[in-house]
Write an enzyme that holds these catalytic residues in place. Structure first.
Site, PDB file in Angstrom:
ATOM      1  N   GLY A 152       0.935  -1.269   0.040  1.00  0.00           N
ATOM      2  CA  GLY A 152      -0.241   0.044   0.126  1.00  0.00           C
ATOM      3  C   GLY A 152       0.950   1.204  -0.011  1.00  0.00           C
TER       4      GLY A 152
ATOM      5  CE  LYS B  18      -6.282  -2.147   9.023  1.00  0.00           C
ATOM      6  NZ  LYS B  18      -5.725  -2.551   7.732  1.00  0.00           N
TER       7      LYS B  18
HETATM    8  O1  F6P Z   1      -3.127   0.922   7.666  1.00  0.00           O
HETATM    9  C1  F6P Z   1      -3.013  -0.255   7.049  1.00  0.00           C
HETATM   10  C2  F6P Z   1      -2.994  -0.441   5.747  1.00  0.00           C
HETATM   11  O2  F6P Z   1      -3.008  -1.813   5.148  1.00  0.00           O
HETATM   12  C3  F6P Z   1      -1.966   0.320   4.859  1.00  0.00           C
HETATM   13  O3  F6P Z   1      -0.779  -0.461   4.900  1.00  0.00           O
HETATM   14  C4  F6P Z   1      -2.689   0.679   3.582  1.00  0.00           C
HETATM   15  O4  F6P Z   1      -2.060   1.675   2.881  1.00  0.00           O
HETATM   16  C5  F6P Z   1      -4.175   1.111   3.823  1.00  0.00           C
HETATM   17  O5  F6P Z   1      -4.257   0.244   5.283  1.00  0.00           O
HETATM   18  C6  F6P Z   1      -5.052   0.976   2.963  1.00  0.00           C
HETATM   19  O6  F6P Z   1      -5.394  -0.231   2.610  1.00  0.00           O
HETATM   20  P1  F6P Z   1      -6.348  -0.646   1.489  1.00  0.00           P
HETATM   21  O7  F6P Z   1      -5.656   0.027   0.253  1.00  0.00           O
HETATM   22  O8  F6P Z   1      -6.536  -1.848   1.240  1.00  0.00           O
HETATM   23  O9  F6P Z   1      -7.651   0.173   1.803  1.00  0.00           O
END
Ligand code: F6P
Length: 547
Positions: free
Chosen positions: A267, A510
């Site tokens: 991400g 989460k």
């Molecule tokens: O905060 C954790 C995380 O998994 C990040 O690494 C990532 O960029 C963000 O959440 C958003 O995740 P997604 O693109 O799957 O919505």
């Protein structure tokens, strides 16, 4: 695996610790009039001056040997060729493949990665042309002039930072908004500013399950249907960027309107993937390609330059020197470029989500510091806020200054004769000088300062900084800057033996948010079930909400 801190090379660096206490930056510059030029490197368009760091040549050489003993070249090659170096998720780490030219070769796990990447880039380009030319119309037949990117973390911070950085390249009348927070204030404030009939929503989520993004996307979807009077409006106003085609389809976005990326793009390393779609829509495909070329330039520099000339390696080694050996806990990044104002926030996720680890790849505890707390603010604003601590406080805070020679725009100074950009840059150079060289009590007294005040005015100096100077804030330079820090992160992780590509630490929060949501919203008070602090807070909150 070898614990780097048990190696002779680590001990050799430790042994040099006293030597840096015996010499100051003032002395090192006085002894070597060429230090400024000698300890500078060029990487792509970036001139990177490392000379104001607290290192001697001997220390730099010893640090470089840490990279050797950690087999940095082999680890780097493993990343570039697509080995599953993200061991806890059994994934390759291939953000560098996102910017390979179309004629490059890279097959990983039986997939032709280059052809996949360019296939998506071609689709993004065709789509961006349709939207920007007005061929793509909204539900009521109007052309699109606004984009809302809904995403969070890496699906937000990269595009929002680059959107601001490339403001001067947004010539064709499409403006982007970014909604990330699950605080409804974020989406509501944005929806209040836009006209759904002329707005395209990009739902950006690698997993397409992230609570915040899904909540915002569904709320936006309801708003658009309500305002445009039909569910059919979604097809012309919502597109997705994701790795999860099935979930995108469940949301009601057609596969033809989904731009794909892959599990080998983390991400926080994803702005050069389809996650950059909102940027491509605003700056156009040509500038986006230039942006990708900037990354690639830095990728090549990192992959090929010897350690002594390798900017990411040197910056990473300095970071290790300050945190693991000199006890620094944070690093300030101060862009003297207003359009890079979001760069420190972007770097916070890139560096801290990557390096905030306490165990090594084999699961054993680390016995040294990993990563720095990255923070910062655009100069000159920071000077009038927190620079006092940098200059006279008791903490060691290495600083990265970032400036450009040619500004996107300039204005005359107060007397109408000078340039405000020159004034800005004069401040940047002055701050780096004062941090490094300070002002002694003797100098103050010689200037006639009241002896009672002199101790308060002494500037200790000897405070380290790096200055990164670029010709201008072009798309290529922005790509180079991002890739520079990506590779700093990689190098630090490779030397410290940690995984820079997972983020298990954010998962528990989460999960607990889900449980707590049930308790906050249950009709009947579910009774105390957490710790006494959380239970009391829930009581107060429920009461205030009339539950
Ligand atoms: O905060 C954790 C995380 O998994 C990040 O690494 C990532 O960029 C963000 O959440 C958003 O995740 P997604 O693109 O799957 O919505």
């Amino acid at each position: 695996m070898t614990d780097i801190s048990t190696t002779a090379q680590w001990t050799a660096v430790e042994d040099l610790l006293p030597s840096i206490g015996e010499v100051s930056l003032r002395e090192m510059f006085a002894d070597d009039p060429e230090r400024g030029r000698r300890l500078s490197v060029t990487a792509g368009d970036l001139h990177i001056d490392l000379s104001k760091n607290l290192v001697t040549d001997e220390i730099l050489t010893a640090l470089t040997e840490l990279a050797d003993i950690a087999q940095l070249p082999a680890q780097r090659a493993a990343m570039f060729r697509g080995d599953h170096i993200n061991t806890t998720e059994d994934r390759a780490v291939l953000h560098t493949a996102l910017r390979l030219p179309a004629d490059a070769d890279l097959v990983v796990d039986a997939q032709d990665v280059v052809s996949d990447v360019h296939g998506v880039l071609d689709r993004m380009t065709a789509f961006a042309h349709r939207v920007r030319s007005g061929e793509w119309r909204g539900h009521t037949g109007q052309r699109i002039d606004t984009v809302i990117n809904i995403g969070i973390g890496g699906s937000d911070l990269g595009p929002v930072m680059v959107d601001k950085a490339l403001r001067h390249f947004q010539a064709d009348g499409i403006r982007a908004h970014y909604v990330s927070n699950v605080d409804p204030a974020d989406l509501s404030a944005t929806l209040a500013e836009i006209d759904p009939a002329t707005t395209l929503v990009v739902v950006a989520s690698k997993t397409f399950t992230t609570q915040e993004t899904m909540a915002n996307a569904h709320a936006a979807r309801r708003h658009f249907i309500e305002e445009l009077g039909s569910e059919d409006a979604i097809a012309s106003h919502f597109v997705a960027v994701s790795t999860a085609a099935d979930k995108v389809a469940d949301f009601g976005i057609d596969a033809a309107h989904m731009f794909e990326f892959w599990d080998w793009v983390g991400g926080r390393y994803s702005v050069s993937s389809a996650i950059g779609l909102s940027v491509m829509l605003t700056v156009g495909p040509a500038a986006f390609v230039e942006f990708l070329e900037g990354f690639h330039t830095m990728d090549l520099h990192f992959a090929t330059e010897a350690p002594a000339d390798n900017a990411p390696v040197l910056l990473a080694l300095l970071g290790i020197w300050y945190t693991c050996f000199l006890g620094a806990q944070s690093k300030a990044v101060i862009p003297y470029v207003q359009d890079l104002a979001r760069f420190p926030a972007y770097l916070q996720q890139l560096t801290m989500e990557s390096l905030g680890k306490s165990v090594r790849l084999d699961g054993s505890d680390v016995s040294y510091a990993t990563g720095e707390v990255y923070w910062g603010e655009a100069g000159t604003n920071g000077q009038h806020a927190f620079f006092q601590l940098l200059h006279q406080g008791t903490q060691l805070v290495p600083v990265d200054f970032i400036g450009v020679a040619i500004p996107g725009e300039d204005l005359p100074t107060a007397d109408g004769t000078g340039s405000m950009h020159d004034l800005l840059m004069a401040n940047m150079f002055a701050q780096a000088r004062v941090l490094a060289f300070g002002k002694t009590e003797e100098e103050l007294l010689a200037d006639g300062v009241d002896p009672a005040l002199a101790p308060h005015k002494v500037m200790p100096g000897n405070r380290p900084s790096t200055t990164i100077l670029a010709p201008s804030l072009s798309p290529g330079v922005v790509g180079q800057l991002i890739a520079l820090y990506e590779h700093v992160v990689f190098t630090q992780a490779a030397i410290l033996g940690i995984n820079a590509f997972d983020q298990w630490g954010v998962e528990l929060g989460k999960k607990q948010a889900g449980t707590l949501l049930d308790v906050l919203t249950a009709d009947a008070h579910p009774g105390d079930q957490f710790d006494s602090s959380t239970d009391a807070l829930i009581d107060i909150y429920r009461e205030a909400r009339g539950r």
